[in-house]
Design an enzyme around this catalytic site. Structure first.
Site, PDB file in Angstrom:
ATOM      1  N   GLY A 113       0.831  -1.208   0.000  1.00 32.06           N
ATOM      2  CA  GLY A 113       0.000   0.000   0.000  1.00 32.06           C
ATOM      3  C   GLY A 113       0.862   1.253   0.000  1.00 32.06           C
ATOM      4  CB  THR A 231       5.287  -0.947   7.977  1.00 30.16           C
ATOM      5  OG1 THR A 231       4.274  -0.936   8.981  1.00 30.16           O
ATOM      6  CG2 THR A 231       6.634  -0.985   8.651  1.00 30.16           C
ATOM      7  CG  ASP A 233      -0.018  -0.388  10.291  1.00 28.23           C
ATOM      8  OD1 ASP A 233      -0.529   0.688   9.947  1.00 28.23           O
ATOM      9  OD2 ASP A 233      -0.492  -1.505  10.003  1.00 28.23           O
ATOM     10  CB  ILE A 386      -3.396   9.144   6.740  1.00 26.44           C
ATOM     11  CG1 ILE A 386      -4.319   9.942   7.665  1.00 26.44           C
ATOM     12  CG2 ILE A 386      -2.028   8.931   7.387  1.00 26.44           C
ATOM     13  CD1 ILE A 386      -4.608   9.291   8.996  1.00 26.44           C
TER      14      ILE A 386
HETATM   15  P1  ATP Z   1       1.634  -3.333   3.286  1.00 23.02           P
HETATM   16  O1  ATP Z   1       2.246  -3.012   4.597  1.00 23.02           O
HETATM   17  O2  ATP Z   1       1.186  -2.130   2.562  1.00 23.02           O
HETATM   18  O3  ATP Z   1       0.592  -4.386   3.377  1.00 23.02           O
HETATM   19  P2  ATP Z   1       3.216  -5.403   2.124  1.00 23.02           P
HETATM   20  O4  ATP Z   1       4.574  -5.424   1.556  1.00 23.02           O
HETATM   21  O5  ATP Z   1       3.008  -6.262   3.341  1.00 23.02           O
HETATM   22  O6  ATP Z   1       2.839  -3.890   2.397  1.00 23.02           O
HETATM   23  P3  ATP Z   1       1.629  -7.191   0.496  1.00 23.02           P
HETATM   24  O7  ATP Z   1       0.517  -6.862  -0.414  1.00 23.02           O
HETATM   25  O8  ATP Z   1       1.381  -8.128   1.617  1.00 23.02           O
HETATM   26  O9  ATP Z   1       2.156  -5.780   1.012  1.00 23.02           O
HETATM   27  O10 ATP Z   1       2.855  -7.771  -0.342  1.00 23.02           O
HETATM   28  C1  ATP Z   1       3.484  -7.038  -1.376  1.00 23.02           C
HETATM   29  C2  ATP Z   1       4.059  -7.929  -2.410  1.00 23.02           C
HETATM   30  O11 ATP Z   1       4.857  -8.943  -1.815  1.00 23.02           O
HETATM   31  C3  ATP Z   1       3.012  -8.618  -3.255  1.00 23.02           C
HETATM   32  O12 ATP Z   1       3.371  -8.446  -4.597  1.00 23.02           O
HETATM   33  C4  ATP Z   1       3.061 -10.059  -2.825  1.00 23.02           C
HETATM   34  O13 ATP Z   1       2.816 -10.932  -3.909  1.00 23.02           O
HETATM   35  C5  ATP Z   1       4.483 -10.212  -2.330  1.00 23.02           C
HETATM   36  N1  ATP Z   1       4.563 -11.185  -1.237  1.00 23.02           N
HETATM   37  C6  ATP Z   1       3.826 -11.160  -0.109  1.00 23.02           C
HETATM   38  N2  ATP Z   1       4.159 -12.204   0.684  1.00 23.02           N
HETATM   39  C7  ATP Z   1       5.119 -12.905   0.037  1.00 23.02           C
HETATM   40  C8  ATP Z   1       5.865 -14.098   0.317  1.00 23.02           C
HETATM   41  N3  ATP Z   1       5.699 -14.765   1.459  1.00 23.02           N
HETATM   42  N4  ATP Z   1       6.764 -14.507  -0.598  1.00 23.02           N
HETATM   43  C9  ATP Z   1       6.935 -13.839  -1.752  1.00 23.02           C
HETATM   44  N5  ATP Z   1       6.280 -12.715  -2.075  1.00 23.02           N
HETATM   45  C10 ATP Z   1       5.374 -12.243  -1.212  1.00 23.02           C
END
Ligand code: ATP
Ligand code: MG
Length: 477
Positions: A113, A231, A233, A386
């Site tokens: 995000g 993040t 958060d 935000i």
């Molecule tokens: P946010 O804090 O905004 O949620 P995030 O990085 O946790 O950020 P996600 O949507 O969970 O956001 O993941 C971002 C990217 O990482 C996606 O393209 C997803 O496919 C990839 N991804 C998530 N988990 C894994 C994993 N365990 N292994 C490989 N790729 C992953």
């Protein structure tokens, strides 16, 4: 015993290092991230960096004492050791660098995000790469998806392109969830000739970055994968603070203030503000603390009752009777046990949370109608406002330093690391250690209790016990 060198040194250099000196018997390292030997770089670094970082410079995370060597267990190298220290490497420029700048093709990708400061980090990575002499810098559009979607072409980046991007929020490159398999991403890295990849994202993105690093190691590719934790958060382990958090708190405070004015100006007004925080209530806690206008702060870490004599609703009734108005601040992940489970997941596989803000709003309206008391409920969800704003000054500085250190980390020859601030020092962290689980608000911490004491400005001295303390006393034995 995990060895930084073995885990994070790029594979083809494995053989050229001398053996590590023995570990001093006075301490042992749980997360042994020190480099006790000469730095692997071959080339001279940019000579105007203000002071190179010695490879032995480390930042102490913490010292853990055990009652006996047995309880210290496998974390100790020395059988007589009863205490363990956790260190991480200090971030910064090294005198010898691993890559020839003219041979580097660097790529930046932003996933997950939005978060204030993404553009600041992109900008600083590009500027620092150019200072190192890197000419070939590209942005991968729309997260990991940009590696596989043939319609999305990489964006050439230079100082000229990124000069003013920090003046607006969002990400110049776009973001997305979901995307290709790790092997496809690494195929794409090989095809494009990318040897330095900067990954800006949250826990999911970092899990992906770690997997990309391992796949590159397996294929014996000379590729540095460097993370910058994004993040809003502030829920990444071991780090003092992540970028975007300060800005989010500042902006959340504005939403709380609006809710307060709305509630205060209405007859029996109740303002409900839902803030970010899937599993950690840091934003709700800090924004409540800083605003001083919140009567009830609800976070995922502290369970609460909604109905019943000691629930949120009866306390709201009490607040209306005594103060005339009330403000509720709720983190999005709070009270999920009260909502119906949907089992729905997003494109990245994250569980879609129920909307606690809407639930609270509806339940309050229903309750006051049933008991025949007028209540004027206003609900504010400022989340997307935000996330999309630009970073404030303090986050701008944090992003600048993180961006610079991400580039230094790549030129130091590391891979599979992420950069952050720890005990006020900038440091490199092994990815798995910081994403093993989210960092949570400790309900026994002084900060949470400060938050509790800042809420519930009740008029009657006898009832000055604030509601959150009450709730906590009720729900926790
Ligand atoms: P946010 O804090 O905004 O949620 P995030 O990085 O946790 O950020 P996600 O949507 O969970 O956001 O993941 C971002 C990217 O990482 C996606 O393209 C997803 O496919 C990839 N991804 C998530 N988990 C894994 C994993 N365990 N292994 C490989 N790729 C992953
Ligand atoms: Mg996530």
């Amino acid at each position: 015993q995990q060895d930084w060198e073995a885990r994070f040194r790029l594979p083809h250099l494995t053989d050229i290092f001398p053996d590590a000196p023995p570990i001093p018997s006075t301490f042992c390292l749980k997360m042994r991230t020190s480099i006790d030997r000469d730095f692997p770089g071959h080339y001279s670094s940019y000579e105007d960096w203000h002071g190179y970082i010695n490879n032995n410079d480390r930042v102490l995370l913490k010292t853990i004492y055990y009652s006996s060597p047995t309880s210290a267990g496998a974390e100790c190298i020395d059988p007589d050791c009863t205490w363990v220290e956790q260190w991480v490497h200090r971030a910064g420029p090294r005198e010898k660098i691993y890559y020839k700048p003219e041979e580097v093709k660097a790529a930046i990708v932003t996933c997950g995000g939005l978060c204030p400061g993404l553009n600041d980090v992109i900008r600083q990575i590009v500027i620092t790469l150019e200072i190192y002499g890197v000419k070939n810098i590209v942005g991968i559009p729309f997260g990991y998806r940009g590696f596989s979607d043939k319609e999305l072409t990489e964006v050439p980046l230079s100082r000229k392109v990124v000069q003013n991007i920090h003046l607006s929020g969002g990400s110049l490159l776009g973001v997305s969830r979901g995307g290709p398999a790790v092997s496809d991403i690494v195929d794409s890295l090989e095809e494009r000739g990318i040897n330095v990849l900067f990954v800006l994202g949250g826990n999911g993105t970092h899990a992906g970055a770690n997997a990309i690093h391992h796949e590159c190691c397996k294929r014996r590719l000379k590729v540095s994968v460097i993370g910058v934790p994004k993040t809003i958060d502030n829920d990444i382990l071991l780090m003092d603070k992540t970028f975007g958090f300060d800005t989010a708190v500042e902006e959340a405070q504005r939403a709380i203030n609006s809710a307060y004015i709305e509630a205060h100006s209405a007859y029996h007004g109740i303002g409900v503000v839902k803030l970010m925080g899937r599993s950690s209530g840091f934003i709700a806690m800090q924004a409540s603390l800083s605003s001083g206008q919140v009567d009830i702060c609800l976070i995922p870490e502290v369970p609460f009752n909604f109905h019943g004599p000691h629930g949120v609703l009866s306390h709201l009734k009490f607040l209306l009777e005594t103060k005339g108005s009330a403000v509720v601040c709720v983190a999005e992940g709070a009270g999920q046990n009260l909502l119906q489970k949907t089992n729905a997941t997003d494109a990245s596989g994250n569980v879609v949370l129920g909307d606690i803000g809407v639930y609270i709003q509806q339940e309050i309206k229903k309750y006051f109608k049933e008991i025949g008391i007028h209540a004027d409920v206003k609900y504010i969800d400022p989340t997307y406002m935000i996330r999309a704003i630009r970073a404030n000054a303090s986050d701008g500085i944090l992003c600048t330093v993180l961006g610079q250190n991400a580039v230094h980390g790549a030129f130091a020859g590391y891979s599979g690391i992420t950069v952050g601030v720890c005990n006020t020092h900038y440091a490199y962290f092994p990815i798995p250690e910081v994403i093993s689980h989210p960092r949570l608000v400790d309900p026994n911490s002084r900060m949470w209790h400060r938050c509790l004491t800042s809420t519930g400005k009740l008029w009657l001295p006898m009832l000055c016990l604030n509601y959150c303390v009450l709730l906590e006393l009720i729900v926790s034995p």
